[in-house]
Design a protein around this motif. Structure first.
Motif, PDB file in Angstrom:
ATOM      1  N   TYR A 145      15.421  12.155  14.901  1.00 24.84           N
ATOM      2  CA  TYR A 145      15.440  11.099  13.885  1.00 24.84           C
ATOM      3  C   TYR A 145      14.557   9.924  14.308  1.00 24.84           C
ATOM      4  O   TYR A 145      13.711   9.462  13.522  1.00 24.84           O
ATOM      5  CB  TYR A 145      16.877  10.619  13.658  1.00 24.84           C
ATOM      6  CG  TYR A 145      16.991   9.483  12.671  1.00 24.84           C
ATOM      7  CD1 TYR A 145      16.913   9.724  11.301  1.00 24.84           C
ATOM      8  CD2 TYR A 145      17.170   8.181  13.103  1.00 24.84           C
ATOM      9  CE1 TYR A 145      17.009   8.686  10.379  1.00 24.84           C
ATOM     10  CE2 TYR A 145      17.264   7.133  12.188  1.00 24.84           C
ATOM     11  CZ  TYR A 145      17.184   7.390  10.835  1.00 24.84           C
ATOM     12  OH  TYR A 145      17.274   6.360   9.933  1.00 24.84           O
ATOM     13  N   ILE A 146      14.733   9.447  15.524  1.00 26.65           N
ATOM     14  CA  ILE A 146      13.948   8.307  16.004  1.00 26.65           C
ATOM     15  C   ILE A 146      12.465   8.656  16.076  1.00 26.65           C
ATOM     16  O   ILE A 146      11.592   7.859  15.685  1.00 26.65           O
ATOM     17  CB  ILE A 146      14.461   7.841  17.379  1.00 26.65           C
ATOM     18  CG1 ILE A 146      15.828   7.171  17.240  1.00 26.65           C
ATOM     19  CG2 ILE A 146      13.474   6.875  18.024  1.00 26.65           C
ATOM     20  CD1 ILE A 146      15.824   5.893  16.421  1.00 26.65           C
ATOM     21  N   LEU A 219      16.890   5.681  26.387  1.00 29.26           N
ATOM     22  CA  LEU A 219      16.078   4.523  26.750  1.00 29.26           C
ATOM     23  C   LEU A 219      14.704   4.582  26.085  1.00 29.26           C
ATOM     24  O   LEU A 219      14.162   3.564  25.650  1.00 29.26           O
ATOM     25  CB  LEU A 219      15.914   4.450  28.272  1.00 29.26           C
ATOM     26  CG  LEU A 219      17.152   3.989  29.059  1.00 29.26           C
ATOM     27  CD1 LEU A 219      16.892   4.084  30.565  1.00 29.26           C
ATOM     28  CD2 LEU A 219      17.530   2.559  28.676  1.00 29.26           C
ATOM     29  N   SER A 220      14.140   5.793  25.983  1.00 25.40           N
ATOM     30  CA  SER A 220      12.846   5.945  25.298  1.00 25.40           C
ATOM     31  C   SER A 220      12.978   5.611  23.816  1.00 25.40           C
ATOM     32  O   SER A 220      12.033   5.120  23.188  1.00 25.40           O
ATOM     33  CB  SER A 220      12.309   7.362  25.472  1.00 25.40           C
ATOM     34  OG  SER A 220      13.044   8.300  24.698  1.00 25.40           O
ATOM     35  N   ALA A 221      14.178   5.854  23.264  1.00 21.64           N
ATOM     36  CA  ALA A 221      14.423   5.555  21.856  1.00 21.64           C
ATOM     37  C   ALA A 221      14.421   4.058  21.594  1.00 21.64           C
ATOM     38  O   ALA A 221      14.123   3.617  20.479  1.00 21.64           O
ATOM     39  CB  ALA A 221      15.744   6.166  21.402  1.00 21.64           C
ATOM     40  N   VAL A 222      14.743   3.259  22.618  1.00 22.97           N
ATOM     41  CA  VAL A 222      14.714   1.803  22.470  1.00 22.97           C
ATOM     42  C   VAL A 222      13.289   1.336  22.171  1.00 22.97           C
ATOM     43  O   VAL A 222      13.047   0.541  21.259  1.00 22.97           O
ATOM     44  CB  VAL A 222      15.258   1.110  23.735  1.00 22.97           C
ATOM     45  CG1 VAL A 222      15.080  -0.405  23.638  1.00 22.97           C
ATOM     46  CG2 VAL A 222      16.723   1.459  23.949  1.00 22.97           C
ATOM     47  N   GLY A 223      12.328   1.857  22.944  1.00 27.54           N
ATOM     48  CA  GLY A 223      10.924   1.512  22.707  1.00 27.54           C
ATOM     49  C   GLY A 223      10.454   1.960  21.342  1.00 27.54           C
ATOM     50  O   GLY A 223       9.710   1.246  20.659  1.00 27.54           O
ATOM     51  N   ALA A 224      10.890   3.162  20.923  1.00 22.39           N
ATOM     52  CA  ALA A 224      10.516   3.669  19.599  1.00 22.39           C
ATOM     53  C   ALA A 224      11.088   2.781  18.498  1.00 22.39           C
ATOM     54  O   ALA A 224      10.414   2.504  17.495  1.00 22.39           O
ATOM     55  CB  ALA A 224      11.002   5.101  19.435  1.00 22.39           C
ATOM     56  N   THR A 225      12.318   2.331  18.690  1.00 19.48           N
ATOM     57  CA  THR A 225      12.958   1.462  17.692  1.00 19.48           C
ATOM     58  C   THR A 225      12.212   0.140  17.564  1.00 19.48           C
ATOM     59  O   THR A 225      12.018  -0.372  16.449  1.00 19.48           O
ATOM     60  CB  THR A 225      14.427   1.198  18.074  1.00 19.48           C
ATOM     61  OG1 THR A 225      15.114   2.450  18.189  1.00 19.48           O
ATOM     62  CG2 THR A 225      15.120   0.343  17.026  1.00 19.48           C
ATOM     63  N   ILE A 226      11.781  -0.414  18.688  1.00 23.98           N
ATOM     64  CA  ILE A 226      10.995  -1.657  18.664  1.00 23.98           C
ATOM     65  C   ILE A 226       9.694  -1.444  17.890  1.00 23.98           C
ATOM     66  O   ILE A 226       9.261  -2.295  17.107  1.00 23.98           O
ATOM     67  CB  ILE A 226      10.703  -2.132  20.102  1.00 23.98           C
ATOM     68  CG1 ILE A 226      12.005  -2.555  20.790  1.00 23.98           C
ATOM     69  CG2 ILE A 226       9.692  -3.281  20.101  1.00 23.98           C
ATOM     70  CD1 ILE A 226      11.843  -2.858  22.266  1.00 23.98           C
ATOM     71  N   SER A 227       9.076  -0.273  18.088  1.00 23.73           N
ATOM     72  CA  SER A 227       7.847   0.063  17.371  1.00 23.73           C
ATOM     73  C   SER A 227       8.091   0.140  15.869  1.00 23.73           C
ATOM     74  O   SER A 227       7.275  -0.352  15.064  1.00 23.73           O
ATOM     75  CB  SER A 227       7.289   1.390  17.882  1.00 23.73           C
ATOM     76  OG  SER A 227       6.175   1.808  17.130  1.00 23.73           O
TER      77      SER A 227
END
Length: 374
Positions: A145-146, A219-227
């Motif tokens: 999803y992310i 944790l990688s999803a956090v960066g994707a969410t910021i993007s």
């Protein structure tokens, strides 16, 4: 860096096409694009950009095939995964350079390039899942999803602003890091370390049933969410249809988590519901991607996401009906939907498909010679 290209009047056909992109990626600007330019300089003029696109994307499929079979052989073939991704990235840049060089940029080329890129998100995730033996449907559905929200939000920005924006830490950097993470997962000590309970290393997670692989993915999803957030801040606009896609994606991803893990699922390389769930979710996003990319290239209204599949999966869970054949039918339905959508777009734009590039006019040939010399 703002790259704009347009193609007009070559051979005996006239068309007008414009593609605009803003690529700030450090890896692309300083490594990938220079390598792609050197590659294109050695390519014959007759090679169509679309063929480069197809060949380069085949290396991501090769990386996925390697990840699926890596543990079935004593040969360390998994070390080839990041090299396949690098070749893909160079080819992904080279097709656009070749299209500009040969004056063959077209809606079909843009669609083909970005549509095939849509599969890459799922393929790199599958490499990681295979490397670490990840079978948690909640983590799998969430990461898909992310990943697709990141990609679709970029396409949405292209739809609104008519310009594809690639940030300094963009898709190329993300793909390379994820491919390296997948690769080291085939090293037994590394695999054992990441598959231990997260509480062994992070004390406050001692009461949570989660391993270090899943922590790293989240944790990688956090960066994707910021993007994703950054994309919507730049766009300052969201349509009802795109919001509906985001909502239905969340619903169908949540529904997939509760699919029964039935070992009788007829799959060649795994037991359980994982393959059918993974592929169904992937093609749900791919289906919307095809519709949105069609709207972008043809300058049409943004599409409505698929409602039937989401409703069917939710009804299945509500009625507590679970059967491998039923989920296989859902998968086949969405695959056929994608095939129909892509076929319709191709038929509308098949005049832009070339097995061999057409010759340029004399004026464009002179420009091409000057470009090669410079």
């Amino acid at each position: 860096m703002d790259i704009k290209t347009s193609t007009t009047d070559y051979c005996d056909k006239k068309k007008s096409y414009n593609y605009s992109a803003e690529n700030l990626s450090i890896l692309d600007v300083f490594v990938i694009n220079p390598l792609a330019e050197k590659l294109v300089a050695k390519l014959p003029f007759e090679v169509p950009a679309n063929i480069i696109t197809i060949i380069s994307n085949s290396f991501v499929f090769l990386a996925t095939a390697i990840a699926i079979t890596a543990r079935k052989t004593d040969w360390p073939i998994w070390i080839l995964i990041p090299f396949c991704i690098i070749i893909y990235l160079i080819g992904d840049a080279a097709d656009g350079i070749q299209a500009r060089r040969t004056k063959t940029g077209s809606p079909l080329g843009e669609f083909c390039d970005h549509f095939l890129d849509t599969f890459v998100s799922a393929e790199i995730m599958l490499c990681i899942f295979m490397a670490y033996g990840e079978r948690n449907l909640a983590v799998i559905a969430f990461m898909l999803y992310i990943s697709y929200m990141t990609q679709m939000s970029a396409f949405w920005e292209k739809y609104v602003t008519h310009k594809l924006h690639i940030s300094r830490f963009g898709a190329s950097e993300t793909l390379l890091i994820l491919s390296l993470f997948a690769t080291i997962g085939f090293i037994k000590p590394v695999n054992a370390f990441f598959n231990q309970p997260a509480g062994n290393i992070i004390p406050f997670l001692s009461n949570v049933n989660i391993n270090l692989t899943e922590v790293a993915l989240l944790l990688s999803a956090v960066g994707a969410t910021i993007s994703i957030i950054g994309t919507f801040i730049r766009t300052k606009k969201i349509s009802f249809n795109f919001f509906l896609y985001m909502l239905l994606s969340a619903i169908i991803s949540t529904a997939a988590v509760f699919v029964e893990k039935d070992s009788s699922f007829p799959v060649p390389f795994l037991n359980g519901a994982f393959p059918v769930v993974f592929l169904t979710l992937t093609f749900f996003h791919v289906n919307y991607s095809a519709a949105l990319l069609s709207a972008i290239t043809m300058k049409e209204k943004d599409p409505i996401p698929d409602l039937l599949l989401t409703a069917a999966m939710c009804a299945t869970l509500f009625l507590d009906v679970h059967h491998p054949v039923l989920y296989t039918v859902y998968f086949l339905y969405i695959v056929v939907s994608v095939a129909i959508r892509v076929s319709i777009f191709f038929m509308r734009n098949n005049k832009y498909w070339y097995w061999i590039n057409p010759k340029l006019s004399e004026e464009n040939q002179k420009q091409e010679v000057k470009t090669d010399k410079s």
